[in-house]
Design a protein around this motif. Structure first.
Motif, PDB file in Angstrom:
ATOM      1  N   SER A  47     -73.718  -7.606   1.931  1.00  0.00           N
ATOM      2  CA  SER A  47     -73.612  -7.428   0.471  1.00  0.00           C
ATOM      3  C   SER A  47     -72.360  -6.637   0.127  1.00  0.00           C
ATOM      4  CB  SER A  47     -74.827  -6.667  -0.069  1.00  0.00           C
ATOM      5  OG  SER A  47     -75.994  -7.402   0.143  1.00  0.00           O
ATOM      6  N   PHE A  48     -72.115  -5.598   0.904  1.00  0.00           N
ATOM      7  CA  PHE A  48     -70.956  -4.746   0.676  1.00  0.00           C
ATOM      8  C   PHE A  48     -69.671  -5.540   0.839  1.00  0.00           C
ATOM      9  CE2 PHE A  48     -67.748  -1.961   2.761  1.00  0.00           C
ATOM     10  CZ  PHE A  48     -67.494  -1.116   1.700  1.00  0.00           C
ATOM     11  N   PHE A  49     -69.599  -6.313   1.921  1.00  0.00           N
ATOM     12  CA  PHE A  49     -68.356  -7.012   2.238  1.00  0.00           C
ATOM     13  C   PHE A  49     -68.105  -8.184   1.298  1.00  0.00           C
ATOM     14  CE2 PHE A  49     -65.716  -9.967   4.726  1.00  0.00           C
ATOM     15  CZ  PHE A  49     -64.678  -9.131   5.084  1.00  0.00           C
ATOM     16  N   LEU A  50     -69.171  -8.918   0.934  1.00  0.00           N
ATOM     17  CA  LEU A  50     -69.006 -10.116   0.096  1.00  0.00           C
ATOM     18  C   LEU A  50     -69.119  -9.803  -1.396  1.00  0.00           C
ATOM     19  CD1 LEU A  50     -71.107 -12.824   2.017  1.00  0.00           C
ATOM     20  CD2 LEU A  50     -68.641 -12.408   2.146  1.00  0.00           C
ATOM     21  N   GLY A  51     -69.518  -8.583  -1.742  1.00  0.00           N
ATOM     22  CA  GLY A  51     -69.721  -8.275  -3.154  1.00  0.00           C
ATOM     23  C   GLY A  51     -70.954  -8.966  -3.720  1.00  0.00           C
TER      24      GLY A  51
END
Ligand code: NIG
Ligand code: FE
Length: 422
Positions: A304-308
């Motif tokens: 979630s953090f990396f892909l937004g």
């Protein structure tokens, strides 16, 4: 020769859980992830198990004679991380797509252009077994130095019979060569291989007819996974794959509800999945289905953090009584990091789990999602000494709070000290 190691004067030992508890659900994640204050632990070597532990006032100091004694002063002992969802066998890297994402393309758009998983599959076809093995060994050493003692690894970048088997054989070699405990998952249904472009159903039929029996015949996997989501595999296809897999004794651990309310949770639970993973897009229905099951709800905040993407609703899931695990999803596309220290911190910062709940999700519940509750994820006499000795820290909450400060002083897997990479 027999050797005893004592760590004495620990401010706290965390993850002290009754032997019979294999996982913690809902409020238990806070309440029953126990600790002992002012404590010691005794490790017996070469077996690498916890021989005894308790409060300092119960330690017979004459037993320290002739033993190796380490100071736990101001320090804590916590269970090593159990990372129950990764794709850490892969070829090359995908920072080109990272730059595409920065320019505004989504994960799905990149996949639709033939990037994404297929890009990794192309690279894997051109990579030798030994290169794959060496790359993965490097990643395993890296995650061990960051506190992980057990890890699940998926295939899914082969996408044809020969290359899926090649990936799984590499994982089998890793099991023999690495100090980490490893579980293997067959993820042939990660994407449709290029040879089957536009013929998805034929790919699924081939997977069932050819791939599953070959994987079973060589005993190469413990679990089977399907990427059941919009643009990847449908609920019907997932159902057919899991049905066939059950005939070979493979329990499902599936990718569900990352990109859409996909029906993945329901089909996974219907097949007795050990875990359903991702869950960025779940509602009350999915929570209710999970509550009535013994399936672990595994969430992957690094992706979630990396892909937004939105973060999976961990707070609601814990409040609803679910068994929640957190894992890294270490892979070249959506989570190029296997750092469970960061996953713990994201569990707190972005998912609003308290530090104890998030640690329980990264340890005991991750172990349950790999059927490794007897060997990792908690600290108890008789169990393997797989744990992290922290540097001096004022409290447990300080660790995910000061989320980039180095806090690991020593890391042990079965009593063996791991090398710490900077
Ligand atoms: O868990 N969601 C599907 N599979 C991986 C991503 C794999 C890739 O992009 O290489 C995941 O996020
Ligand atoms: Fe994944």
């Amino acid at each position: 020769m027999e050797e005893r190691i004592f760590i004495v004067g620990l401010s706290q030992i965390w993850g002290v859980i009754p032997q019979e508890r294999r996982s913690l659900a809902g409020a238990e994640m806070d309440k029953d992830f126990g600790h002992i204050d002012n404590a010691y632990v005794e490790i017996s070597m070469p077996g690498g198990t916890v021989a005894s532990m308790g409060t300092m006032d119960t330690l017979d100091r004459s037993r320290l004679e002739g033993a190796t004694v380490l100071s736990g002063h101001g320090r804590m002992l916590i269970p090593a991380f159990a990372d129950s969802h990764t794709h850490l066998v892969y070829a090359g890297s995908r920072e080109g797509e990272f730059e595409d994402k920065i320019r505004g393309l989504s994960y799905e758009e990149i996949a639709a252009r033939g990037g994404g998983i297929l890009n990794s599959a192309d690279r894997l076809h051109r990579t030798t077994d030994n290169e794959l093995f060496m790359g993965a060994m490097g990643r395993l050493a890296e995650i061990a130095s960051k506190g992980t003692a057990a890890v699940e690894i998926k295939s899914g970048y082969g996408l044809n019979l020969a290359d899926e088997l090649r990936m799984l054989r590499v994982i089998a070699r890793l099991k023999e060569s690495s100090p980490l405990e490893i579980k293997a998952t067959f993820l042939g249904a990660h994407a449709v291989g290029r040879e089957y472009a536009g013929r998805q159903q034929e790919y699924v039929d081939m997977l069932i007819a050819d791939m599953l029996p070959a994987v079973a015949a060589e005993g190469l996997a413990e679990y089977v996974d399907v990427f059941c989501d919009r643009g990847f595999f449908t609920v019907e296809q997932t159902d057919a794959i899991l049905e066939a897999a059950s005939r070979y004794g493979f329990r499902p651990k599936i990718h569900a509800n990352e990109l859409d309310i996909s029906g993945g949770v329901q089909v996974g639970v219907a097949h007795g999945a050990l875990s359903v993973d991702h869950l960025e897009r779940i509602g009350q229905d999915e929570i209710d289905v999970l509550r009535r099951s013994s399936t672990v709800a595994t969430m992957l905040p690094g992706a979630s953090f990396f892909l937004g993407l939105p973060f999976a609703p961990a707070r609601i899931a814990v409040n609803s009584g679910l068994t929640v695990a957190l894992a890294s999803d270490y892979n070249p596309g959506s989570s190029p990091s296997g750092d469970m220290r960061m996953v713990w911190a994201l569990g707190c910062i972005k998912m609003k789990l308290n530090p104890v709940e998030a640690l329980a999700a990264c340890t005991v519940n991750g172990a349950a999602a790999m059927e490794l509750s007897d060997t990792v994820g908690s600290i108890a006499p008789g169990r393997p000494a797989s744990f992290i000795l922290t540097r001096p820290v004022p409290s447990l909450a300080f660790i995910p709070y000061a989320y980039t400060s180095p806090w690991i002083e020593r890391m042990f897997i079965r009593g063996r000290e791991m090398e710490l990479h900077p």
